[in-house]
Design a protein around this motif. Structure first.
Motif, short mmCIF file in Angstrom:
data_model
loop_
_atom_site.label_atom_id
_atom_site.label_comp_id
_atom_site.label_asym_id
_atom_site.label_seq_id
_atom_site.Cartn_x
_atom_site.Cartn_y
_atom_site.Cartn_z
N GLN A 391 52.99 -29.96 36.79
CA GLN A 391 51.63 -29.44 36.51
C GLN A 391 50.79 -29.33 37.80
O GLN A 391 49.92 -28.48 37.91
CB GLN A 391 50.91 -30.36 35.52
N THR A 392 51.10 -30.22 38.76
CA THR A 392 50.38 -30.15 40.05
C THR A 392 50.68 -28.81 40.73
O THR A 392 49.79 -28.20 41.33
CB THR A 392 50.80 -31.32 40.97
N LEU A 393 51.91 -28.35 40.61
CA LEU A 393 52.29 -27.05 41.19
C LEU A 393 51.49 -25.93 40.53
O LEU A 393 50.98 -25.04 41.21
CB LEU A 393 53.79 -26.80 40.98
N GLU A 394 51.38 -26.01 39.21
CA GLU A 394 50.60 -24.99 38.48
C GLU A 394 49.13 -25.03 38.92
O GLU A 394 48.52 -24.01 39.20
CB GLU A 394 50.67 -25.24 36.96
N HIS A 395 48.60 -26.27 38.99
CA HIS A 395 47.20 -26.47 39.36
C HIS A 395 46.91 -25.91 40.75
O HIS A 395 45.87 -25.32 41.01
CB HIS A 395 46.90 -27.97 39.29
N LYS A 396 47.88 -26.08 41.67
CA LYS A 396 47.70 -25.60 43.04
C LYS A 396 48.19 -24.15 43.21
O LYS A 396 48.25 -23.63 44.31
CB LYS A 396 48.43 -26.52 44.04
N ARG A 397 48.59 -23.57 42.09
CA ARG A 397 49.09 -22.17 42.07
C ARG A 397 50.25 -21.95 43.04
O ARG A 397 50.30 -20.98 43.78
CB ARG A 397 47.95 -21.19 42.38
N LEU A 398 51.18 -22.90 43.02
CA LEU A 398 52.37 -22.80 43.86
C LEU A 398 53.57 -22.46 42.98
O LEU A 398 53.58 -22.77 41.79
CB LEU A 398 52.63 -24.13 44.57
N GLU A 399 54.60 -21.84 43.58
CA GLU A 399 55.74 -21.48 42.74
C GLU A 399 56.55 -22.72 42.37
O GLU A 399 56.61 -23.68 43.13
CB GLU A 399 56.61 -20.41 43.43
N PRO A 400 57.17 -22.72 41.18
CA PRO A 400 57.91 -23.90 40.72
C PRO A 400 59.03 -24.29 41.69
O PRO A 400 59.59 -23.44 42.39
CB PRO A 400 58.49 -23.45 39.38
N ILE A 401 59.35 -25.59 41.70
CA ILE A 401 60.44 -26.10 42.54
C ILE A 401 61.42 -26.81 41.62
O ILE A 401 61.00 -27.58 40.74
CB ILE A 401 59.91 -27.11 43.59
N THR A 402 62.71 -26.60 41.83
CA THR A 402 63.70 -27.28 41.00
C THR A 402 64.09 -28.60 41.67
O THR A 402 63.91 -28.79 42.87
CB THR A 402 64.98 -26.43 40.83
N GLU A 403 64.68 -29.50 40.86
CA GLU A 403 65.14 -30.79 41.39
C GLU A 403 66.20 -30.56 42.46
O GLU A 403 66.26 -31.28 43.47
CB GLU A 403 65.69 -31.65 40.25
N GLU A 404 67.03 -29.56 42.25
CA GLU A 404 68.11 -29.27 43.21
C GLU A 404 67.53 -28.84 44.57
O GLU A 404 68.03 -29.21 45.63
CB GLU A 404 69.04 -28.19 42.63
N GLU A 405 66.45 -28.05 44.51
CA GLU A 405 65.81 -27.60 45.76
C GLU A 405 65.24 -28.79 46.54
O GLU A 405 65.26 -28.81 47.77
CB GLU A 405 64.70 -26.59 45.44
N ILE A 406 64.77 -29.80 45.81
CA ILE A 406 64.23 -30.99 46.47
C ILE A 406 65.37 -31.79 47.11
O ILE A 406 65.26 -32.23 48.26
CB ILE A 406 63.41 -31.84 45.47
N ARG A 407 66.48 -31.96 46.38
CA ARG A 407 67.65 -32.65 46.96
C ARG A 407 68.11 -31.96 48.23
O ARG A 407 68.42 -32.60 49.24
CB ARG A 407 68.79 -32.67 45.94
N THR A 408 68.16 -30.63 48.19
CA THR A 408 68.61 -29.85 49.35
C THR A 408 67.64 -30.03 50.52
O THR A 408 68.05 -30.22 51.66
CB THR A 408 68.70 -28.35 48.97
N ALA A 409 66.35 -29.99 50.22
CA ALA A 409 65.34 -30.11 51.29
C ALA A 409 65.43 -31.48 51.96
O ALA A 409 65.36 -31.58 53.18
CB ALA A 409 63.95 -29.91 50.70
N PHE A 410 65.61 -32.54 51.17
CA PHE A 410 65.68 -33.90 51.73
C PHE A 410 67.05 -34.19 52.35
O PHE A 410 67.23 -35.21 53.00
CB PHE A 410 65.37 -34.95 50.65
N LYS A 411 68.01 -33.30 52.10
CA LYS A 411 69.37 -33.43 52.64
C LYS A 411 69.98 -34.76 52.21
O LYS A 411 70.51 -35.53 53.00
CB LYS A 411 69.31 -33.33 54.17
#
Length: 461
Positions: A391-411
């Protein structure tokens, strides 16, 4: 007899801000007539304003509060350019200040010290204030967190020859995109490190670094710049030739860790036990010491004082402990802070399992382009957890992020990702809690989780 008319009357537009409400309280204590407005006021600002009868009765903007007898209006960052109270103040020709401009106005005849940098500035400022206070020095200050021994975060008195200011690099007000720290015109500036953050304000690394270069270049003749020489970018800025400006480099203070306790190793006074820990705090101590030295504090006075410094609020703050378990919360949210805080806790208790939870809560941390800056930043943790609220993403009008994208980003393939705070709480309570530390990092609240209560529930094992 004519006394009332000579009183200073000041109105705050957006009085609920963390510095704004502290400044309002300080002016009230100095005998000014203070009024204010805001469209939302959170804790602890609301209770603290209420204590001094400064909390607006109703939230919202009321142009009728702006009257011709006001000496000045102080405009907070949270207000918008089209604020109706601001429009009225301009119409009446009342002087409008941002809070940095007002602080400068009140400290023009004092020696001004500004502590800047992407990380560590609150702690370094707090350390300096603690040392000066311990040594009975008279000084003014502005700091971004509550510290033990200080009732308010802002102090402005006539008799102090010195003011120590935590200066940030973000916009001054809705009308002024200048970094706040430029308004203070420091004689001494410390820059603690540069790590790109606030992607929404500074879209490129270059635009971010530029702010600190402007600060360094603004120092007057006989001024001083103090900087962390282990920061590559800062090393370039700090060593740049500036006529008649003293340049002092610092690095982490020598130290050792014995049985979960950190001890400074000094040539001057031998071994000095301290209550803060981690390599980043050893840098903070060195920076604070360099500033204090320029302010006439001796090594003996510095080391005697720093032993009792407990840290600024929400900076590696101990929420609870029992036998072989410590639970900490920390304000860390930017990549460099997440990395430094996690590494600090693992270094302090190498034999304990470290469970580190980071909340992605800010505009930058939830931005897909910026997310990769978190690569390997949780590597020091044995169990790494990330929480974010979709909901924070919606509130800040940012595009959704998947859990997999977060795992990839944190390596980190074994990264545990939660989007539901209740599920995160259940997970933490289900773990074995012997010989284990928990670190909760966020500038938010993990979806309104009562962290103190969570800590108590975990420690019942």
């Amino acid at each position: 007899m004519g006394q009332i008319s000579s009183l200073h009357k000041i109105h705050f537009i957006s009085i609920g801000g963390s510095v704004m409400h502290n400044l309002a309280i300080e002016l009230h204590l100095k005998g000014f007539l203070v009024s204010g407005s805001d469209d939302e006021i959170y804790e602890p600002s609301a209770s603290r304003l209420a204590k001094y009868d400064l909390l607006p009765a109703i939230t919202g903007w009321f142009p009728e509060k702006i009257t011709a007898d006001l000496e000045a209006v102080i405009l907070g960052m949270h207000a918008r350019q089209d604020n109706p109270e601001l429009a009225k103040a301009r119409e009446l020709g009342i002087k409008v200040y941002s809070y940095p401009e007002y602080i400068f106005e009140q400290s023009q005849h004092k020696q001004r010290v500004v502590i800047a940098g992407s990380h560590g500035k609150t702690t370094i400022t707090s350390m300096i204030l603690h040392v000066l206070n311990y040594n009975n020095r008279v000084f003014n200050y502005l700091v971004g967190a509550q510290i033990e021994g200080f009732d308010n975060m802002v102090k402005l008195s006539e008799n102090a020859p010195l003011i120590v200011i935590e200066g940030d690099e973000y916009f001054t007000s809705p009308l002024d995109p200048t970094p706040k720290f430029m308004h203070y015109q420091p004689h001494i500036a410390l820059i603690s490190g540069i790590a790109w953050d606030h992607y929404n304000v500074f879209p490129t690394w270059e635009s971010y670094v530029k702010q600190f270069e402007l600060l360094a270049d603004s120092l007057p003749k006989a001024g001083a710049i103090i900087f962390d020489e282990t920061d590559d970018m800062l090393d370039v800025i700090g060593r740049k030739e500036r006529p008649d400006v003293v340049s002092t480099a610092y690095h982490a203070h020598p130290y050792k860790v014995v049985d979960g306790k950190t001890i400074l190793v000094t040539a001057e006074v031998g071994e000095v036990p301290v209550l803060v820990f981690g390599n980043h705090n050893m840098k903070n101590i060195s920076g604070a010491r360099a500033v204090c030295e320029r302010l006439g504090i001796t090594d003996e006075e510095f080391y005697s004082a720093i032993q009792t410094f407990k840290g600024a609020s929400k900076r590696l703050e101990l929420l609870g402990s029992k036998a072989t378990v410590n639970i900490y919360r920390d304000f860390a949210h930017a990549p460099s802070k997440v990395e430094a805080t996690t590494a600090a806790l693992k270094e302090q208790f190498p034999e304990r399992t470290l469970i580190a939870c980071a909340e992605l809560h800010t505009f930058s941390s939830l931005n897909k382009t910026f997310l990769k800056q978190y690569r390997r930043k949780l590597n020091a943790a044995d169990v790494a957890v990330v929480y974010y609220n979709p909901q924070t993403l919606e509130h800040k009008r940012l595009e959704p992020i998947t859990e997999e994208e977060i795992r990839t980003a944190f390596k980190r393939d074994d990264l545990k990702v939660f989007t539901d705070s209740a599920a995160l709480t259940d997970f933490l309570k289900s773990l074995k809690w012997e010989n284990t530390n928990l670190l909760l990092m966020s500038s938010g609240t993990f979806g309104d989780t009562d962290l103190k209560k969570l800590s108590e529930e975990i420690l019942v094992f």
